[in-house]
Design an enzyme around this catalytic site. Structure first.
Site, PDB file in Angstrom:
ATOM      1  N   ALA A  65       3.336  -7.665  -2.513  1.00  6.40           N
ATOM      2  CA  ALA A  65       3.447  -6.932  -2.934  1.00  6.40           C
ATOM      3  C   ALA A  65       2.572  -5.850  -3.528  1.00  6.40           C
ATOM      4  O   ALA A  65       1.027  -6.107  -3.614  1.00  6.40           O
ATOM      5  CB  ALA A  65       3.917  -7.065  -4.943  1.00  6.40           C
ATOM      6  N   GLY A 108       5.434 -10.113  -0.680  1.00  7.90           N
ATOM      7  CA  GLY A 108       7.048  -9.928  -1.023  1.00  7.90           C
ATOM      8  C   GLY A 108       6.897  -8.773   0.317  1.00  7.90           C
ATOM      9  O   GLY A 108       8.039  -9.152   0.428  1.00  7.90           O
ATOM     10  N   GLU A 111       8.691 -11.846   2.308  1.00  5.46           N
ATOM     11  CA  GLU A 111      10.133 -12.103   1.127  1.00  5.46           C
ATOM     12  C   GLU A 111      11.136 -10.767   1.867  1.00  5.46           C
ATOM     13  O   GLU A 111      12.327 -11.313   2.135  1.00  5.46           O
ATOM     14  CB  GLU A 111      10.548 -12.114  -0.280  1.00  5.46           C
ATOM     15  CG  GLU A 111       9.495 -13.338  -0.694  1.00  5.46           C
ATOM     16  CD  GLU A 111       8.859 -13.597  -1.900  1.00  5.46           C
ATOM     17  OE1 GLU A 111       8.076 -12.670  -2.587  1.00  5.46           O
ATOM     18  OE2 GLU A 111       9.225 -14.056  -2.511  1.00  5.46           O
ATOM     19  N   GLU A 131       1.136 -15.871  -3.141  1.00 10.49           N
ATOM     20  CA  GLU A 131       1.379 -15.475  -4.820  1.00 10.49           C
ATOM     21  C   GLU A 131       0.466 -16.657  -5.114  1.00 10.49           C
ATOM     22  O   GLU A 131       0.005 -16.253  -6.599  1.00 10.49           O
ATOM     23  CB  GLU A 131       2.640 -15.244  -5.516  1.00 10.49           C
ATOM     24  CG  GLU A 131       3.144 -14.299  -4.620  1.00 10.49           C
ATOM     25  CD  GLU A 131       4.007 -14.904  -3.363  1.00 10.49           C
ATOM     26  OE1 GLU A 131       3.675 -15.800  -3.263  1.00 10.49           O
ATOM     27  OE2 GLU A 131       4.720 -14.467  -2.793  1.00 10.49           O
TER      28      GLU A 131
HETATM   29  N1  DAK Z   1      -1.929  -5.169  -2.718  1.00  8.89           N
HETATM   30  C1  DAK Z   1      -2.079  -4.032  -2.984  1.00  8.89           C
HETATM   31  N2  DAK Z   1      -3.547  -3.630  -1.839  1.00  8.89           N
HETATM   32  C2  DAK Z   1      -3.699  -4.095  -1.107  1.00  8.89           C
HETATM   33  C3  DAK Z   1      -3.178  -5.350  -0.384  1.00  8.89           C
HETATM   34  C4  DAK Z   1      -2.109  -5.869  -1.359  1.00  8.89           C
HETATM   35  N3  DAK Z   1      -1.146  -6.607  -1.214  1.00  8.89           N
HETATM   36  N4  DAK Z   1      -3.283  -5.656   0.443  1.00  8.89           N
HETATM   37  C5  DAK Z   1      -4.502  -5.574   1.267  1.00  8.89           C
HETATM   38  N5  DAK Z   1      -4.165  -4.293   0.272  1.00  8.89           N
HETATM   39  C6  DAK Z   1      -6.067  -3.060   0.832  1.00  8.89           C
HETATM   40  C7  DAK Z   1      -6.884  -3.679   0.693  1.00  8.89           C
HETATM   41  O1  DAK Z   1      -7.007  -3.523  -1.432  1.00  8.89           O
HETATM   42  C8  DAK Z   1      -7.574  -3.245   1.244  1.00  8.89           C
HETATM   43  O2  DAK Z   1      -8.024  -1.633   0.433  1.00  8.89           O
HETATM   44  P1  DAK Z   1      -8.993  -0.486   0.503  1.00  8.89           P
HETATM   45  O3  DAK Z   1     -10.579  -2.595   0.053  1.00  8.89           O
HETATM   46  O4  DAK Z   1      -9.846  -0.927   2.178  1.00  8.89           O
HETATM   47  O5  DAK Z   1      -8.848   0.052  -0.362  1.00  8.89           O
HETATM   48  C9  DAK Z   1      -7.227  -2.162   2.189  1.00  8.89           C
HETATM   49  O6  DAK Z   1      -5.790  -3.038   2.199  1.00  8.89           O
HETATM   50  C10 DAK Z   1      -7.190  -3.595   3.739  1.00  8.89           C
HETATM   51  O7  DAK Z   1      -7.225  -4.649   3.300  1.00  8.89           O
HETATM   52  P2  DAK Z   1      -7.884  -5.715   3.533  1.00  8.89           P
HETATM   53  O8  DAK Z   1      -9.304  -4.942   4.047  1.00  8.89           O
HETATM   54  O9  DAK Z   1      -8.232  -6.550   2.568  1.00  8.89           O
HETATM   55  O10 DAK Z   1      -8.237  -5.935   4.827  1.00  8.89           O
HETATM   56  P3  DAK Z   1      -8.950  -7.571   5.919  1.00  8.89           P
HETATM   57  O11 DAK Z   1      -8.429  -8.372   6.806  1.00  8.89           O
HETATM   58  O12 DAK Z   1      -9.920  -8.386   5.384  1.00  8.89           O
HETATM   59  O13 DAK Z   1      -7.814  -8.905   4.663  1.00  8.89           O
HETATM   60  C11 DAK Z   1      -5.231  -9.684   4.052  1.00  8.89           C
HETATM   61  C12 DAK Z   1      -6.204  -8.648   4.999  1.00  8.89           C
HETATM   62  C13 DAK Z   1      -3.955  -9.193   4.438  1.00  8.89           C
HETATM   63  C14 DAK Z   1      -5.534 -11.525   4.358  1.00  8.89           C
HETATM   64  C15 DAK Z   1      -5.822  -9.510   2.627  1.00  8.89           C
HETATM   65  O14 DAK Z   1      -5.844  -7.791   2.307  1.00  8.89           O
HETATM   66  C16 DAK Z   1      -4.722  -9.511   1.690  1.00  8.89           C
HETATM   67  O15 DAK Z   1      -4.857 -11.327   1.579  1.00  8.89           O
HETATM   68  N6  DAK Z   1      -4.336  -9.158   0.660  1.00  8.89           N
HETATM   69  C17 DAK Z   1      -3.779  -9.923  -0.752  1.00  8.89           C
HETATM   70  C18 DAK Z   1      -2.459 -10.821  -0.318  1.00  8.89           C
HETATM   71  C19 DAK Z   1      -1.824 -10.845  -0.536  1.00  8.89           C
HETATM   72  O16 DAK Z   1      -1.888 -11.754  -1.824  1.00  8.89           O
HETATM   73  N7  DAK Z   1      -0.299 -11.016  -0.871  1.00  8.89           N
HETATM   74  C20 DAK Z   1       1.184 -10.859  -2.015  1.00  8.89           C
HETATM   75  C21 DAK Z   1       0.706 -10.130  -3.066  1.00  8.89           C
HETATM   76  S1  DAK Z   1       2.074 -11.006  -4.199  1.00  8.89           S
HETATM   77  C22 DAK Z   1       8.401  -9.839  -8.599  1.00  8.89           C
HETATM   78  C23 DAK Z   1       8.722 -10.321  -6.512  1.00  8.89           C
HETATM   79  C24 DAK Z   1       7.579  -9.949  -5.140  1.00  8.89           C
HETATM   80  C25 DAK Z   1       6.366  -9.970  -6.127  1.00  8.89           C
HETATM   81  C26 DAK Z   1       5.835 -10.096  -7.663  1.00  8.89           C
HETATM   82  C27 DAK Z   1       6.904  -9.615  -8.187  1.00  8.89           C
HETATM   83  N8  DAK Z   1       9.187  -9.738  -9.098  1.00  8.89           N
HETATM   84  C28 DAK Z   1      10.174  -9.568  -8.768  1.00  8.89           C
HETATM   85  C29 DAK Z   1       8.841  -9.810 -10.477  1.00  8.89           C
HETATM   86  C30 DAK Z   1       5.374 -10.332  -4.822  1.00  8.89           C
HETATM   87  C31 DAK Z   1       4.167 -10.647  -5.410  1.00  8.89           C
HETATM   88  C32 DAK Z   1       3.336 -10.875  -4.180  1.00  8.89           C
HETATM   89  O17 DAK Z   1       3.331 -10.390  -3.021  1.00  8.89           O
END
Ligand code: DAK
Length: 261
Positions: A65, A108, A111, A131
């Site tokens: 997400a 997400g 998922e 998460e």
């Molecule tokens: N959201 C927003 N931006 C993101 C992102 C994300 N999930 N993942 C990456 N980006 C953005 C980065 O901020 C960066 O943007 P700039 O800084 O250049 O503006 C760009 O994409 C490139 O990312 P990185 O520079 O970080 O790239 P790397 O290769 O160094 O790293 C990475 C890749 C995938 C390891 C890293 O980007 C990372 O850890 N990303 C976050 C992964 C994460 O934590 N995902 C889980 C998100 S929580 C719900 C249902 C579902 C959900 C929530 C609620 N309900 C029913 C209520 C779901 C929740 C989630 O998915």
């Protein structure tokens, strides 16, 4: 139709949907949920469509997400808007949908891939539910679908630690149907999708629904449902055509003049 967050292409009887927010590694935002719902509503009823493929880029299927969009939300907003509930388009599809996953499929994103009927993964794919590192838990199905796919031990390990697993491990664990080289991912997924899309539609949709029952009903009820659906398919022209073609030693003709416009 013009989409901001997706690229959509119809090839034969297959709709290929590419998540397209490269600047955010295809993070799932509200606009993307709304556009995916529109694509499904547009193509699912089309008789010329037999299968969908959902994919991302070589670097990311989807990195979860959109954390930047999600971070300021409050509990009351989540509750009153039923936050993320609109991310169920892939799960609601009644025609088959294949996830073709390369790179990151996190949170997400993982998922969303699990909402599809099966996953074909590139050899660079990385699956995870990080998460926990953000102070929350999976909210789009992983506690249920991941656990059913890989079993309690691995699901617990992945969800509690936030660790990522690679394509080979994901295939061994049962999350992924098949691993292919990155350069061949979309080609292989499309080949599989075209083969599926060539099958008779009523049988395809029935098979999908019946396998889905395995996760929702006791065994005896699932077996009874399967038998009834099997019996009912003898009311379709495709059953006549399929069985006649076998006996006449020819290829069955299921979809003549029904390709999506
Ligand atoms: N959201 C927003 N931006 C993101 C992102 C994300 N999930 N993942 C990456 N980006 C953005 C980065 O901020 C960066 O943007 P700039 O800084 O250049 O503006 C760009 O994409 C490139 O990312 P990185 O520079 O970080 O790239 P790397 O290769 O160094 O790293 C990475 C890749 C995938 C390891 C890293 O980007 C990372 O850890 N990303 C976050 C992964 C994460 O934590 N995902 C889980 C998100 S929580 C719900 C249902 C579902 C959900 C929530 C609620 N309900 C029913 C209520 C779901 C929740 C989630 O998915």
């Amino acid at each position: 139709m013009i989409y901001k967050t997706l690229q959509v292409e119809v090839v034969g009887r297959v709709v290929l949907i590419r998540l397209n927010r490269p600047e955010a590694l295809n993070a799932l935002n509200a606009a993307m949920a709304e556009e995916l719902a529109r694509v499904v509503a547009r193509f699912e009823p089309d008789e010329g469509v037999g299968c969908f493929v959902l994919t991302g880029s070589d670097k990311a299927f989807a990195a979860g997400a959109d954390i930047k969009e999600m971070a300021p939300r409050t509990f009351i907003e989540n509750l009153s808007e039923d936050y993320m509930a609109s991310w169920d388009s892939a799960a609601r599809l009644r025609k088959p949908v294949i996830a073709a996953v390369a790179g990151f499929a996190l949170g997400g994103g993982c998922e969303l891939a699990m909402q599809c009927d099966f996953i074909i993964a590139a050899d660079n794919a990385k699956f995870g539910q990080p998460e926990i590192k953000l102070g929350v838990i999976p909210g789009l199905g992983a506690t249920q679908r991941l656990t059913r796919a890989v079993g309690k031990a691995k699901a617990m390990e992945l969800i509690l630690s936030g660790r990522m697993m690679g394509a080979e491990e994901a295939e061994r664990a049962g999350l992924v149907a098949r691993v292919v080289p990155l350069a061949k991912l979309v080609e292989e997924a499309m080949k599989t999708a075209q083969a599926i899309a060539g099958m008779p539609t009523a049988a395809l949709m029935s098979a999908k629904e019946t396998v889905g029952r395995a996760f929702e009903t006791p065994l005896a009820e699932g077996l009874r449902f399967e038998r009834r659906v099997f019996q009912a398919l003898f009311g379709t022209p495709d059953q006549r055509e399929g069985m006649s073609a076998f006996m006449e030693k020819r290829t069955a003709r299921f979809h003549e003049s029904k390709a999506a416009e």
